[in-house]
Scaffold this active site. Structure first.
Site, PDB file in Angstrom:
ATOM      1  N   ASP A  11      51.850  38.933  58.440  1.00 49.70           N
ATOM      2  CA  ASP A  11      50.484  39.373  58.729  1.00 49.70           C
ATOM      3  C   ASP A  11      49.609  39.201  57.486  1.00 49.70           C
ATOM      4  OD1 ASP A  11      50.983  39.981  61.412  1.00 49.70           O
ATOM      5  OD2 ASP A  11      51.814  41.924  60.878  1.00 49.70           O
ATOM      6  N   LYS A  33      57.558  35.418  61.747  1.00 53.09           N
ATOM      7  CA  LYS A  33      56.607  35.473  62.865  1.00 53.09           C
ATOM      8  C   LYS A  33      55.210  35.134  62.355  1.00 53.09           C
ATOM      9  CE  LYS A  33      54.917  39.490  64.816  1.00 53.09           C
ATOM     10  NZ  LYS A  33      53.474  39.355  65.020  1.00 53.09           N
ATOM     11  N   ASP A  60      53.624  33.843  67.570  1.00 49.23           N
ATOM     12  CA  ASP A  60      53.221  34.999  68.385  1.00 49.23           C
ATOM     13  C   ASP A  60      51.756  34.843  68.802  1.00 49.23           C
ATOM     14  OD1 ASP A  60      52.981  37.535  69.495  1.00 49.23           O
ATOM     15  OD2 ASP A  60      52.870  38.565  67.553  1.00 49.23           O
ATOM     16  N   LEU A  61      51.500  33.920  69.731  1.00 47.66           N
ATOM     17  CA  LEU A  61      50.115  33.659  70.139  1.00 47.66           C
ATOM     18  C   LEU A  61      49.787  34.260  71.501  1.00 47.66           C
ATOM     19  CD1 LEU A  61      49.612  29.991  68.831  1.00 47.66           C
ATOM     20  CD2 LEU A  61      49.106  32.170  67.701  1.00 47.66           C
ATOM     21  N   LYS A  62      50.786  34.811  72.174  1.00 48.74           N
ATOM     22  CA  LYS A  62      50.574  35.563  73.433  1.00 48.74           C
ATOM     23  C   LYS A  62      49.630  34.829  74.382  1.00 48.74           C
ATOM     24  CE  LYS A  62      51.184  40.149  71.287  1.00 48.74           C
ATOM     25  NZ  LYS A  62      51.071  39.880  69.856  1.00 48.74           N
ATOM     26  N   ASP A  65      46.415  32.495  80.361  1.00 51.73           N
ATOM     27  CA  ASP A  65      45.344  31.643  80.889  1.00 51.73           C
ATOM     28  C   ASP A  65      45.820  31.106  82.231  1.00 51.73           C
ATOM     29  OD1 ASP A  65      43.105  29.795  81.021  1.00 51.73           O
ATOM     30  OD2 ASP A  65      43.013  29.882  78.831  1.00 51.73           O
ATOM     31  N   ILE A  66      45.115  30.142  82.797  1.00 52.75           N
ATOM     32  CA  ILE A  66      45.597  29.570  84.053  1.00 52.75           C
ATOM     33  C   ILE A  66      46.918  28.831  83.787  1.00 52.75           C
ATOM     34  CG2 ILE A  66      43.302  29.407  85.098  1.00 52.75           C
ATOM     35  CD1 ILE A  66      43.364  26.388  84.447  1.00 52.75           C
ATOM     36  N   THR A 117      51.390  47.828  73.621  1.00 45.79           N
ATOM     37  CA  THR A 117      51.653  49.245  73.355  1.00 45.79           C
ATOM     38  C   THR A 117      50.378  49.995  72.989  1.00 45.79           C
ATOM     39  OG1 THR A 117      52.329  48.542  71.158  1.00 45.79           O
ATOM     40  CG2 THR A 117      54.079  49.115  72.702  1.00 45.79           C
ATOM     41  N   ARG A 208      55.262  45.243  57.283  1.00 45.62           N
ATOM     42  CA  ARG A 208      54.985  45.843  55.978  1.00 45.62           C
ATOM     43  C   ARG A 208      56.182  46.371  55.193  1.00 45.62           C
ATOM     44  NH1 ARG A 208      50.210  48.960  58.806  1.00 45.62           N
ATOM     45  NH2 ARG A 208      51.700  48.552  60.486  1.00 45.62           N
TER      46      ARG A 208
END
Ligand code: C5P
Length: 234
Positions: A11, A33, A60-62, A65-66, A117, A208
């Site tokens: 991150d 990630k 991790d692009l989640k 879309d169609i 979450t 972290r």
């Protein structure tokens, strides 16, 4: 040495900081990630560099879309040589089937995010979803499995029930992990690495506690040995 079950969340807001951290590591210690922020700024060439250094990369692009768009995006991501990619299960059966189909000749694992979450019961009511968050998570995880996906992201607290329901071959990837002696940062419900594995998690997403540690190698080594004693063979 068994492959590590740690996935370190990179991150970072820029590539320089990310490399400063990664250069301390080795691929045997952990997987990596890359999420929306770093991917947006550093792009696919950054991901390919990680892969060429021997890292298993979870992108991790989640995607949500169609079906055709998600399928093509998954195919493009798999072409980077990554280990794992994810989509939102809320994109539905057709979308997940299209993604699976598009990746049929790829070794890249395809998993789903069930319910974020960050969403509580009020958020579900707002968008018209019936049931408790737990019920919706189970339903979406089952749907992901029915569509041939390899697993889901879930909290370590959900892992036990999902492991029982979905079997040992279904991959459970759990964030919200904190070493027993660590601080919890902004994570409200945290689980130790060992407990998450005992609950049925395959892989642990940890940010972290490792990225901000003085000696990230030592933390990875400690977690790897802590969980190797309790890890089942799936
Ligand atoms: O630093 P920390 O260990 O809290 O980072 C956890 C990582 O897992 C972050 O990249 C965060 O976005 C991700 N994540 C999470 N909770 C979820 C899903 C993903 O913390 N439910």
């Amino acid at each position: 040495m068994p492959e590590s079950r740690i996935i370190v969340a990179l991150d970072y807001s820029n590539e320089t900081d990310a490399w400063h951290f990664i250069d301390k590591l080795e691929p045997q210690l952990c997987r990596l990630k890359v999420g929306k922020e770093l991917f947006t700024i550093a792009g696919p060439r950054f991901v390919e560099r990680l892969v060429s250094k021997g890292y298993d990369v979870f992108l991790d692009l989640k995607f949500h879309d169609i079906p055709n768009t998600v399928a093509q995006a998954c195919k493009a991501a798999a072409g980077l040589g990554i280990w794992m990619i994810n989509v939102h299960a809320l994109g539905g059966r057709k979308m997940m089937l299209a993604a699976r189909q598009a990746m049929s000749d790829s070794n890249t694992r395809l998993i789903a995010v069930t319910l974020l979450t960050s969403m509580d019961q009020d958020d579900l009511t707002d968008i018209g979803l019936q049931g408790t968050p737990e019920q919706i998570v189970e339903r979406l995880a089952q749907l992901a499995k029915d569509c041939g996906l390899d697993g889901v992201v879930c909290s370590a607290l959900e892992a036990r029930r999902l492991r029982q329901r979905l079997g040992d071959d279904f991959c459970l990837v759990t964030p919200g992990i904190r070493p027993a002696d660590g601080q919890s940062d902004d994570q409200k419900r945290v689980t130790t690495p060992k407990q998450a594995i005992l609950n049925g998690a395959h892989y642990l997403v940890i940010g972290r506690p490792i990225t901000q540690a003085k000696n990230p190698v030592l933390i990875c080594q400690n977690i790897n040995s802590e969980i190797s004693e309790s890890a089942p063979n799936y």
